[in-house]
Write a protein that holds these residues in place. Structure first.
Motif, PDB file in Angstrom:
ATOM      1  N   LEU A  87       0.818  -1.217   0.000  1.00  0.00           N
ATOM      2  CA  LEU A  87       0.000   0.000   0.000  1.00  0.00           C
ATOM      3  C   LEU A  87       0.847   1.260   0.000  1.00  0.00           C
ATOM      4  O   LEU A  87       0.385   2.310  -0.427  1.00  0.00           O
ATOM      5  CB  LEU A  87      -0.929   0.010   1.225  1.00  0.00           C
ATOM      6  CG  LEU A  87      -1.956  -1.126   1.311  1.00  0.00           C
ATOM      7  CD1 LEU A  87      -2.769  -0.993   2.585  1.00  0.00           C
ATOM      8  CD2 LEU A  87      -2.866  -1.124   0.094  1.00  0.00           C
ATOM      9  N   TYR A  88       2.026   1.178   0.526  1.00  0.00           N
ATOM     10  CA  TYR A  88       2.965   2.293   0.697  1.00  0.00           C
ATOM     11  C   TYR A  88       2.467   3.292   1.735  1.00  0.00           C
ATOM     12  O   TYR A  88       3.105   3.518   2.750  1.00  0.00           O
ATOM     13  CB  TYR A  88       3.245   2.982  -0.637  1.00  0.00           C
ATOM     14  CG  TYR A  88       4.198   4.140  -0.496  1.00  0.00           C
ATOM     15  CD1 TYR A  88       5.462   3.952   0.073  1.00  0.00           C
ATOM     16  CD2 TYR A  88       3.835   5.418  -0.907  1.00  0.00           C
ATOM     17  CE1 TYR A  88       6.332   5.021   0.224  1.00  0.00           C
ATOM     18  CE2 TYR A  88       4.704   6.480  -0.760  1.00  0.00           C
ATOM     19  CZ  TYR A  88       5.952   6.284  -0.206  1.00  0.00           C
ATOM     20  OH  TYR A  88       6.810   7.328  -0.052  1.00  0.00           O
ATOM     21  N   ARG A  89       1.307   3.883   1.513  1.00  0.00           N
ATOM     22  CA  ARG A  89       0.752   4.841   2.470  1.00  0.00           C
ATOM     23  C   ARG A  89      -0.506   4.263   3.113  1.00  0.00           C
ATOM     24  O   ARG A  89      -1.321   3.647   2.433  1.00  0.00           O
ATOM     25  CB  ARG A  89       0.405   6.164   1.781  1.00  0.00           C
ATOM     26  CG  ARG A  89       1.589   6.923   1.203  1.00  0.00           C
ATOM     27  CD  ARG A  89       1.102   8.059   0.320  1.00  0.00           C
ATOM     28  NE  ARG A  89       2.199   8.778  -0.293  1.00  0.00           N
ATOM     29  CZ  ARG A  89       2.723   9.906   0.187  1.00  0.00           C
ATOM     30  NH1 ARG A  89       2.233  10.437   1.290  1.00  0.00           N
ATOM     31  NH2 ARG A  89       3.730  10.487  -0.432  1.00  0.00           N
ATOM     32  N   ILE A  90      -0.648   4.493   4.419  1.00  0.00           N
ATOM     33  CA  ILE A  90      -1.850   4.069   5.130  1.00  0.00           C
ATOM     34  C   ILE A  90      -2.370   5.230   5.964  1.00  0.00           C
ATOM     35  O   ILE A  90      -1.686   6.251   6.143  1.00  0.00           O
ATOM     36  CB  ILE A  90      -1.597   2.840   6.036  1.00  0.00           C
ATOM     37  CG1 ILE A  90      -0.589   3.180   7.137  1.00  0.00           C
ATOM     38  CG2 ILE A  90      -1.128   1.660   5.219  1.00  0.00           C
ATOM     39  CD1 ILE A  90      -0.395   2.045   8.130  1.00  0.00           C
ATOM     40  N   ASN A  91      -3.567   5.078   6.508  1.00  0.00           N
ATOM     41  CA  ASN A  91      -4.186   6.121   7.321  1.00  0.00           C
ATOM     42  C   ASN A  91      -3.322   6.449   8.531  1.00  0.00           C
ATOM     43  O   ASN A  91      -2.790   5.558   9.193  1.00  0.00           O
ATOM     44  CB  ASN A  91      -5.572   5.657   7.769  1.00  0.00           C
ATOM     45  CG  ASN A  91      -6.274   6.683   8.625  1.00  0.00           C
ATOM     46  OD1 ASN A  91      -6.191   6.631   9.848  1.00  0.00           O
ATOM     47  ND2 ASN A  91      -6.980   7.612   7.993  1.00  0.00           N
ATOM     48  N   VAL A  92      -3.181   7.730   8.814  1.00  0.00           N
ATOM     49  CA  VAL A  92      -2.302   8.182   9.898  1.00  0.00           C
ATOM     50  C   VAL A  92      -2.748   7.647  11.249  1.00  0.00           C
ATOM     51  O   VAL A  92      -1.928   7.188  12.050  1.00  0.00           O
ATOM     52  CB  VAL A  92      -2.243   9.722   9.924  1.00  0.00           C
ATOM     53  CG1 VAL A  92      -1.504  10.207  11.178  1.00  0.00           C
ATOM     54  CG2 VAL A  92      -1.544  10.249   8.680  1.00  0.00           C
ATOM     55  N   SER A  93      -4.049   7.685  11.532  1.00  0.00           N
ATOM     56  CA  SER A  93      -4.538   7.219  12.829  1.00  0.00           C
ATOM     57  C   SER A  93      -4.224   5.744  13.042  1.00  0.00           C
ATOM     58  O   SER A  93      -3.791   5.334  14.128  1.00  0.00           O
ATOM     59  CB  SER A  93      -6.052   7.456  12.934  1.00  0.00           C
ATOM     60  OG  SER A  93      -6.353   8.826  12.817  1.00  0.00           O
ATOM     61  N   PHE A  94      -4.443   4.929  12.005  1.00  0.00           N
ATOM     62  CA  PHE A  94      -4.117   3.506  12.094  1.00  0.00           C
ATOM     63  C   PHE A  94      -2.615   3.298  12.234  1.00  0.00           C
ATOM     64  O   PHE A  94      -2.156   2.439  12.995  1.00  0.00           O
ATOM     65  CB  PHE A  94      -4.652   2.783  10.854  1.00  0.00           C
ATOM     66  CG  PHE A  94      -4.392   1.298  10.860  1.00  0.00           C
ATOM     67  CD1 PHE A  94      -4.822   0.502  11.919  1.00  0.00           C
ATOM     68  CD2 PHE A  94      -3.713   0.695   9.808  1.00  0.00           C
ATOM     69  CE1 PHE A  94      -4.581  -0.863  11.923  1.00  0.00           C
ATOM     70  CE2 PHE A  94      -3.480  -0.665   9.802  1.00  0.00           C
ATOM     71  CZ  PHE A  94      -3.908  -1.446  10.861  1.00  0.00           C
ATOM     72  N   CYS A  95      -1.845   4.111  11.530  1.00  0.00           N
ATOM     73  CA  CYS A  95      -0.384   4.023  11.622  1.00  0.00           C
ATOM     74  C   CYS A  95       0.098   4.357  13.031  1.00  0.00           C
ATOM     75  O   CYS A  95       1.005   3.692  13.548  1.00  0.00           O
ATOM     76  CB  CYS A  95       0.242   4.966  10.604  1.00  0.00           C
ATOM     77  SG  CYS A  95       2.048   5.020  10.670  1.00  0.00           S
ATOM     78  N   ILE A  96      -0.492   5.360  13.649  1.00  0.00           N
ATOM     79  CA  ILE A  96      -0.098   5.735  15.021  1.00  0.00           C
ATOM     80  C   ILE A  96      -0.333   4.567  15.972  1.00  0.00           C
ATOM     81  O   ILE A  96       0.510   4.263  16.828  1.00  0.00           O
ATOM     82  CB  ILE A  96      -0.888   6.982  15.480  1.00  0.00           C
ATOM     83  CG1 ILE A  96      -0.453   8.209  14.673  1.00  0.00           C
ATOM     84  CG2 ILE A  96      -0.669   7.240  16.974  1.00  0.00           C
ATOM     85  CD1 ILE A  96      -1.315   9.434  14.925  1.00  0.00           C
TER      86      ILE A  96
END
Length: 325
Positions: A87-96
């Motif tokens: 995906l390379y980029r994912i949602n910031v909240s999920f990443c946190i």
């Protein structure tokens, strides 16, 4: 993996990209290593749960906490590594959410090893007081303190992030890495300071306990002298785990020295700092421990026949039927 600009404060070159073959090779290596190590660690946990001799021993409790922590850490870092290619980029909240537990488990390992070093020091240097100082209850308190200390390395970053980033940032997508999410200068400075503090404390604990153990082993019996090999391996593993604290600085140095091989240096750092120490845990504390190895053989290859469980036969011979005789 194509590393590009991630937000305002972070500017990265946009021409870093693995070929398809290289990307597949890296992910196959990571997933294969994670599955293999997790299988061995899962067998260790199963062995621990099945035998009371381990559940009442502080040394094995600390060891199995290390193993469970390694399982969590491997699962998280492996997932983040693979998802960075898919995906390379994912949602910031999920990443946190993922980063919090990834950082917690990464910092837990050196602290847990330091706790095991202290327990080993007490067992060898103060054998008569070992039962009083190292109890099951105190061991679980120590595990709680380890998690609290690790939380101090990441939770302030979360509070700084909430205070400095706009609301839209938490709904955006980023490359999920700590430096790209917690990008405030305050977070970077705090991270370096906390890394130095953890580094100094763990190394002081390491040097003090193990030099005392080595000096004690020289004057002790042959059984105690056997601890020397474990001490050396333990120290080597701790040294590898300390890369958790110096990894950001190490990446900067390697990037400066090998600017044309940036992705290769990142992957090498990942394997050395995140995978290799977890591979050593079951070897140093599981397979080399005679008591644990005796029970582990019954489960490692899924051989669970009655002939490999003599203790069950003994228990059944003392059951109600035996009593009636």
């Amino acid at each position: 993996m194509n590393i590009s600009s991630v937000g305002g404060n972070v500017t990265l070159p946009g021409n870093y990209r693995d070929t398809f073959t290289t990307a597949v090779t890296k992910n196959v290596i990571v997933v294969a290593l994670c599955i293999s190590i997790t299988y061995i660690n899962g067998t260790l946990v199963h062995t621990f749960r099945k035998h009371q001799i381990f559940t009442v021993n502080p040394r094995y409790i600390l060891f199995i906490h290390l193993v469970i922590n390694d399982i969590m850490q491997l699962a998280l870092t492996c997932f983040l590594h693979v998802i960075s290619y898919i995906l390379y980029r994912i949602n910031v909240s999920f990443c946190i959410f993922l980063l919090i537990f990834a950082v917690l488990t990464s910092f837990n390992t050196p602290l847990n090893l330091a706790g095991m070093a202290v327990e080993c020091y007490i067992a060898i240097c103060f054998p008569l007081r070992h039962g009083q100082l190292c109890t099951v209850k105190k061991t679980y308190v120590l595990i709680g303190l380890i998690w609290m200390a690790s939380a101090l390395s990441i939770l302030p970053d979360v509070f700084i992030l909430l205070a400095t980033e706009p609301l839209w940032f938490f709904h955006s997508k980023v490359f999920c890495a700590r430096d790209y999410v917690f990008r405030s200068t305050y977070s970077l400075e705090k991270r370096d300071a906390s890394n130095i503090v953890f580094l100094v404390l763990v190394w002081l604990t390491l040097f003090y306990t193990y030099f005392r153990i080595l000096f004690a082993a020289k004057e002790a019996t042959a059984d105690v002298k056997k601890a020397r090999n474990t001490i050396l391996l333990h120290g080597f593993q701790l040294m590898l785990c300390m890369l958790t604290y110096v990894q950001p600085m190490l990446k900067k140095v390697l990037r400066y020295l090998f600017p044309m091989h940036f992705l290769a240096t990142l992957f090498t750092c990942y394997l050395i700092a995140q995978i290799l120490p977890r591979f050593l845990s079951p070897i140093v504390y599981g397979l080399r421990d005679k008591t644990f190895r005796t029970y582990l053989k019954r489960y490692l290859l899924c051989n669970m026949s009655i002939r490999n469980h003599p203790q069950n036969v003994t228990m059944s011979s003392t059951g109600p039927a035996a009593k009636r005789q």
